[in-house]
Design an enzyme around this catalytic site. Structure first.
Site, PDB file in Angstrom:
ATOM      1  N   LYS A  45       0.839  -1.212   0.000  1.00 62.22           N
ATOM      2  CA  LYS A  45       0.000   0.000   0.000  1.00 62.22           C
ATOM      3  C   LYS A  45       0.865   1.250   0.000  1.00 62.22           C
ATOM      4  O   LYS A  45       0.582   2.225  -0.702  1.00 62.22           O
ATOM      5  CB  LYS A  45      -0.927  -0.006   1.225  1.00 62.22           C
ATOM      6  CG  LYS A  45      -2.037  -1.051   1.123  1.00 62.22           C
ATOM      7  CD  LYS A  45      -2.762  -1.269   2.454  1.00 62.22           C
ATOM      8  CE  LYS A  45      -3.674  -2.484   2.354  1.00 62.22           C
ATOM      9  NZ  LYS A  45      -4.289  -2.863   3.619  1.00 62.22           N
ATOM     10  N   GLN A  89      -5.272  -1.706   9.934  1.00 65.51           N
ATOM     11  CA  GLN A  89      -4.890  -2.992   9.336  1.00 65.51           C
ATOM     12  C   GLN A  89      -5.280  -4.146  10.261  1.00 65.51           C
ATOM     13  O   GLN A  89      -4.949  -4.139  11.441  1.00 65.51           O
ATOM     14  CB  GLN A  89      -3.372  -2.977   9.086  1.00 65.51           C
ATOM     15  CG  GLN A  89      -2.839  -4.202   8.388  1.00 65.51           C
ATOM     16  CD  GLN A  89      -3.253  -4.289   6.923  1.00 65.51           C
ATOM     17  OE1 GLN A  89      -3.197  -3.316   6.192  1.00 65.51           O
ATOM     18  NE2 GLN A  89      -3.685  -5.473   6.506  1.00 65.51           N
ATOM     19  N   ASP A 112     -11.434   1.521   3.348  1.00 61.14           N
ATOM     20  CA  ASP A 112     -11.611   0.074   3.187  1.00 61.14           C
ATOM     21  C   ASP A 112     -13.058  -0.285   2.828  1.00 61.14           C
ATOM     22  O   ASP A 112     -13.327  -1.406   2.392  1.00 61.14           O
ATOM     23  CB  ASP A 112     -11.263  -0.643   4.509  1.00 61.14           C
ATOM     24  CG  ASP A 112      -9.857  -1.229   4.504  1.00 61.14           C
ATOM     25  OD1 ASP A 112      -9.327  -1.493   3.421  1.00 61.14           O
ATOM     26  OD2 ASP A 112      -9.297  -1.416   5.604  1.00 61.14           O
TER      27      ASP A 112
END
Ligand code: NAP
Length: 261
Positions: A45, A89, A112
């Protein structure tokens, strides 16, 4: 177009778009684990953001961080105008409830797409749909089979295929092999998101025109493997590695840009 070619072309478009923006979008990643796979995802990312001229910051919190401390950090990020979007995460340490965390992230910053009020879709199914549409795959009235019913892949994937007017069947761990065989035989589009190396083998019969999307990531000493045996006799099978993982990463950056605009 292969997934690699498609992602390369889309990234070039995003890079140009970001260059034309008066302020660079900013992504923050919060990590509270020492998980090997998480490190790899985060590296990916951060690299994508750097490639695209997007600002990205990693906030690493100690493993003993309490839920209250994490919620405080999330609240700060929710109210920080210089941050366009952020992700926490997964996985999280045991003392922190995943659902509580997902709901604490402001839907307008939920890159997300996990929050129920988020206007964005989760990155994996969104990335898959974008690619299939780009490839001219027809959805209307087609038989779609999704194997796996997780909140981050299987369920949103099924919902998105249904929105495109597919006839959607969702299979899971309680589905018998006989039923799976029957459903797969008539499927036009199959998405497998289970996490079992080569669960789907050539033993199953498919239409030669079928499209197989392999979400699975299974690591062993030989490397990464999908949920589907390579080389199936079908029209399109996404590879692992170099497949859905890249589409997911692309969709994350696309989600961030949707927020930033
Ligand atoms: P998950 O939460 O563990 O869900 C797995 C699903 O598979 C469950 O719904 C489970 O059914 C079902 N299942 C388990 N064994 C099965 C079997 N033998 N036959 C049929 N269904 C079975 O996993 P996830 O988060 O959705 O991830 C699935 C896989 O995709 C993992 O390998 C993960 O690493 C990978 N993944 C890849 C990406 C990417 O970007 N490429 C993104 C996300 C996830 P029950 O509900 O009945 O337990």
């Amino acid at each position: 177009m292969t997934i690699k070619e498609y992602v390369k072309a889309k990234k070039a478009e995003i890079r140009d778009l970001v260059l034309s923006m008066p302020r660079k979008p900013k992504l923050v990643i919060v990590q509270i684990n020492e998980d090997e796979a998480s490190y790899a995802y985060i590296r990916g990312k951060l690299k994508d953001a750097a490639d695209l001229g997007i600002e990205a910051e990693l906030i690493k919190l100690p493993l003993e961080t309490s839920q209250e401390e994490l919620l405080k950090k999330i609240d700060e990020l929710n109210h920080n105008d210089s941050v366009d979007g952020f992700i926490v995460q997964m996985p999280l340490p045991r003392q922190i409830n995943e659902e509580t965390v997902k709901l604490a992230i402001a839907p307008e910053k939920d890159v997300d797409g996990f929050h129920p009020m988020s206007t964005l879709n989760p990155c994996t199914p969104q990335g898959i749909m974008n690619y299939l549409k780009h490839e001219g795959v027809e959805f209307l009235g087609k038989n779609a089979v999704v194997i796996g019913r997780s909140n981050i892949v299987g369920k949103p994937m099924a919902k998105m295929l249904l929105k495109e007017s597919c006839n959607v069947t969702v299979l899971h761990s309680k589905t018998s092999k006989e039923d799976m065989t029957r459903y797969l035989k008539y499927a036009d589009i199959v998405v497998v998101a289970v996490g079992r190396k080569h669960l789907i083998t050539k033993e199953f019969e498919f239409k030669p025109s079928a499209i197989l999307v392999d979400v699975g990531i299974n690591r062993d000493e030989e490397g990464l493997h999908g949920d589907i045996e390579p080389g199936m006799p079908v029209a399109l099978q996404t590879p692992v590695p170099g497949g859905v993982g890249l589409l997911t990463r692309l969709a994350l950056m696309e989600n961030l840009l949707k927020i930033g605009r």
